[in-house]
Write a protein that holds these residues in place. Sequence first.
Motif, PDB file in Angstrom:
ATOM      1  N   UNK A  61       0.854  -1.194   0.000  1.00 42.03           N
ATOM      2  CA  UNK A  61       0.000   0.000   0.000  1.00 42.03           C
ATOM      3  C   UNK A  61       0.890   1.244   0.000  1.00 42.03           C
ATOM      4  N   UNK A  62       1.917   1.200   0.802  1.00 49.05           N
ATOM      5  CA  UNK A  62       2.944   2.246   0.806  1.00 49.05           C
ATOM      6  C   UNK A  62       4.158   1.689   0.071  1.00 49.05           C
ATOM      7  N   UNK A  63       4.712   2.484  -0.845  1.00 48.02           N
ATOM      8  CA  UNK A  63       5.882   2.028  -1.578  1.00 48.02           C
ATOM      9  C   UNK A  63       7.129   2.292  -0.727  1.00 48.02           C
ATOM     10  N   UNK A  64       7.180   1.616   0.423  1.00 47.19           N
ATOM     11  CA  UNK A  64       8.246   1.866   1.394  1.00 47.19           C
ATOM     12  C   UNK A  64       8.822   0.538   1.861  1.00 47.19           C
ATOM     13  N   UNK A  65      10.078   0.623   2.340  1.00 50.93           N
ATOM     14  CA  UNK A  65      10.754  -0.581   2.811  1.00 50.93           C
ATOM     15  C   UNK A  65      10.959  -0.489   4.319  1.00 50.93           C
ATOM     16  N   UNK A  66      10.933  -1.637   4.979  1.00 51.51           N
ATOM     17  CA  UNK A  66      11.081  -1.711   6.437  1.00 51.51           C
ATOM     18  C   UNK A  66      12.452  -2.296   6.764  1.00 51.51           C
ATOM     19  N   UNK A  67      13.218  -1.556   7.606  1.00 51.53           N
ATOM     20  CA  UNK A  67      14.589  -1.961   7.931  1.00 51.53           C
ATOM     21  C   UNK A  67      14.741  -2.324   9.407  1.00 51.53           C
ATOM     22  N   UNK A  68      15.786  -3.093   9.717  1.00 52.30           N
ATOM     23  CA  UNK A  68      16.105  -3.415  11.116  1.00 52.30           C
ATOM     24  C   UNK A  68      16.944  -2.282  11.715  1.00 52.30           C
ATOM     25  N   UNK A  69      16.663  -1.963  12.986  1.00 47.42           N
ATOM     26  CA  UNK A  69      17.473  -0.964  13.678  1.00 47.42           C
ATOM     27  C   UNK A  69      18.927  -1.413  13.705  1.00 47.42           C
ATOM     28  N   UNK A  70      19.836  -0.463  13.734  1.00 52.35           N
ATOM     29  CA  UNK A  70      21.258  -0.760  13.864  1.00 52.35           C
ATOM     30  C   UNK A  70      21.528  -1.383  15.230  1.00 52.35           C
ATOM     31  N   UNK A  71      22.483  -2.329  15.259  1.00 55.24           N
ATOM     32  CA  UNK A  71      22.818  -3.031  16.500  1.00 55.24           C
ATOM     33  C   UNK A  71      23.467  -2.102  17.531  1.00 55.24           C
ATOM     34  N   UNK A  72      23.746  -0.860  17.141  1.00 54.16           N
ATOM     35  CA  UNK A  72      24.236   0.107  18.135  1.00 54.16           C
ATOM     36  C   UNK A  72      23.146   0.423  19.155  1.00 54.16           C
ATOM     37  N   UNK A  73      21.900   0.157  18.788  1.00 55.91           N
ATOM     38  CA  UNK A  73      20.791   0.351  19.719  1.00 55.91           C
ATOM     39  C   UNK A  73      20.413  -0.987  20.325  1.00 55.91           C
ATOM     40  N   UNK A  74      19.779  -0.929  21.494  1.00 57.02           N
ATOM     41  CA  UNK A  74      19.199  -2.151  22.023  1.00 57.02           C
ATOM     42  C   UNK A  74      17.995  -2.543  21.152  1.00 57.02           C
ATOM     43  N   UNK A  75      17.899  -3.819  20.866  1.00 59.95           N
ATOM     44  CA  UNK A  75      16.792  -4.320  20.037  1.00 59.95           C
ATOM     45  C   UNK A  75      16.110  -5.467  20.770  1.00 59.95           C
ATOM     46  N   UNK A  76      14.807  -5.460  20.958  1.00 59.69           N
ATOM     47  CA  UNK A  76      13.849  -4.453  20.470  1.00 59.69           C
ATOM     48  C   UNK A  76      13.933  -3.120  21.227  1.00 59.69           C
ATOM     49  N   UNK A  77      13.492  -2.068  20.519  1.00 60.20           N
ATOM     50  CA  UNK A  77      13.245  -0.801  21.187  1.00 60.20           C
ATOM     51  C   UNK A  77      11.957  -0.991  21.988  1.00 60.20           C
ATOM     52  N   UNK A  78      12.020  -0.726  23.279  1.00 59.56           N
ATOM     53  CA  UNK A  78      10.824  -0.842  24.109  1.00 59.56           C
ATOM     54  C   UNK A  78      10.703   0.393  24.983  1.00 59.56           C
ATOM     55  N   UNK A  79       9.593   1.088  24.898  1.00 61.77           N
ATOM     56  CA  UNK A  79       9.357   2.181  25.832  1.00 61.77           C
ATOM     57  C   UNK A  79       8.701   3.394  25.200  1.00 61.77           C
ATOM     58  N   UNK A  80       8.713   4.472  25.974  1.00 65.06           N
ATOM     59  CA  UNK A  80       8.010   5.699  25.577  1.00 65.06           C
ATOM     60  C   UNK A  80       8.968   6.649  24.877  1.00 65.06           C
ATOM     61  N   UNK A  81       8.543   7.144  23.729  1.00 65.01           N
ATOM     62  CA  UNK A  81       9.356   8.048  22.922  1.00 65.01           C
ATOM     63  C   UNK A  81       8.469   9.213  22.486  1.00 65.01           C
ATOM     64  N   UNK A  82       9.055  10.424  22.504  1.00 68.00           N
ATOM     65  CA  UNK A  82       8.274  11.582  22.041  1.00 68.00           C
ATOM     66  C   UNK A  82       8.131  11.550  20.518  1.00 68.00           C
ATOM     67  N   UNK A  83       6.996  12.053  20.028  1.00 67.26           N
ATOM     68  CA  UNK A  83       6.792  12.131  18.578  1.00 67.26           C
ATOM     69  C   UNK A  83       6.669  13.608  18.167  1.00 67.26           C
TER      70      UNK A  83
END
Lengths: 251, 193
Positions: free
Chosen positions: B97-119
């Motif tokens: 539906x969206x012509x977009x690709x989904x990527x994995x976060x860089x391993x420099x971050x903890x994965x999964x990302x879990x928690x509250x983030x401002x938007x």
Amino acid sequence: MLTKRIISCLDIKNGRTVKGVNFVDLIDAGDPVELAKLYSKEGADELIFLDISATEEKRKTLLDLVSRVGESINIPFTVGGGISSIEDVDLLLKAGADKVSINSATVKNPDLINQLADKFGSQCIVVAIDAKQINGKWKVHLVGGKVPTEIDLFEWAVDVEKRGAGEILFTSMDNDGTKSGFANEALAKMNSLVNIPIIASGGAGNIQHFVDCFQESNVDAALAASIFHFKEVEIIKLKKELKNNMIAVRL
Amino acid sequence: MKIVIIDYGAGNVQSVMFALKRLGYNATLSNDADEVRQADKVIFPGVGHAKSAMNQLVEQKLDCLIPQLKQPVLGVCLGMQLMCAYSGEGETKCLGIFDLEVFRFSEENKIPKIGWNNIVGLETPLFKKVNENEFMYFVHSYYVPLAKETIAQANYGITYSAAIHKDNFYGCQFHPEKSGDAGEQILKNFLEL
């Protein structure tokens, strides 16, 4: 920016909230659903319900309570206690739990972590680890910290990450109930070894203990129970103080 | 108003049901094509692995149905990612539906990302009465980069799409049903589109 989480833990026995010092001498601290609503309003980032008698008494966690909590609050919550099968997890998630926390069963059957992560996704699988030091070495303990094992805490933490755990909830039995602060050194070591979020548990007695925990160990979340239940620490004041110390929180 | 939550066996649909109930709406869980087509609003949830979720959509013939829907559709978390063209998770062809690709976060971050983030950078009526920098609850290992369809942004090592929009399709990477009062406002806004 991702913020550090403050988690209120509600230990449940027979559908009521309890909190014991070193898991003995249980004191009733109220109705879980009412407490859940209260914490949600007061700014807790997440709640954890641990059916602490479940493993011992081989009882299933109270699905009815999970549903009532899910209906009542609009923040995430985790349910743990006595979970030992895919079916247990399925029922809890269907009842409305966002995540499940698994403890003793993973030590007895480590493959359970792989199976659960494959079926439900790592994001909802929290592996709880209770540990205390024996002759200066951190050893994993079972059944609410009563039964020691030969398993090294840090090796086990690395192993559960590899197997697909989404988060680790580490309770230091040496600190739990003492109100003398979190096991920051062990938390920092664990944090350097794994790349999944870590929840610190055991030892919170005042606001400064949370500041120290995040500054010294840089873990992702910190959990407490009795100090919140008995209003010794107010979550909103705690989070303001964390912010004053340049620790990112949701306010 | 008839609200259908697509039930394809992936994800925890109960929390979305509960959130709608708190807002005073009853939703129907369904994987029936006619029922989904006739709904006024469709919510497409999802947690877990992209590959197994897509397999279930294909098995239940929902993969052809969802892109054809004309009413407002809200994809949540994995639901949003599945509305994209391709996910790196399991090298999975998605709904497109969206012509977009989904990527994995860089391993420099903890994965999964879990928690509250401002938007931030909030656009469209989906974010009516929602303040910039409001916190939302995120749980994910894969992300959608910024694009022209981005209507909210979050940051985790990089800045990425917290929400996307195209025509009648909306997607939220965060969980509005678990993001406090502001999250409920977003659900309410969607239902009022």
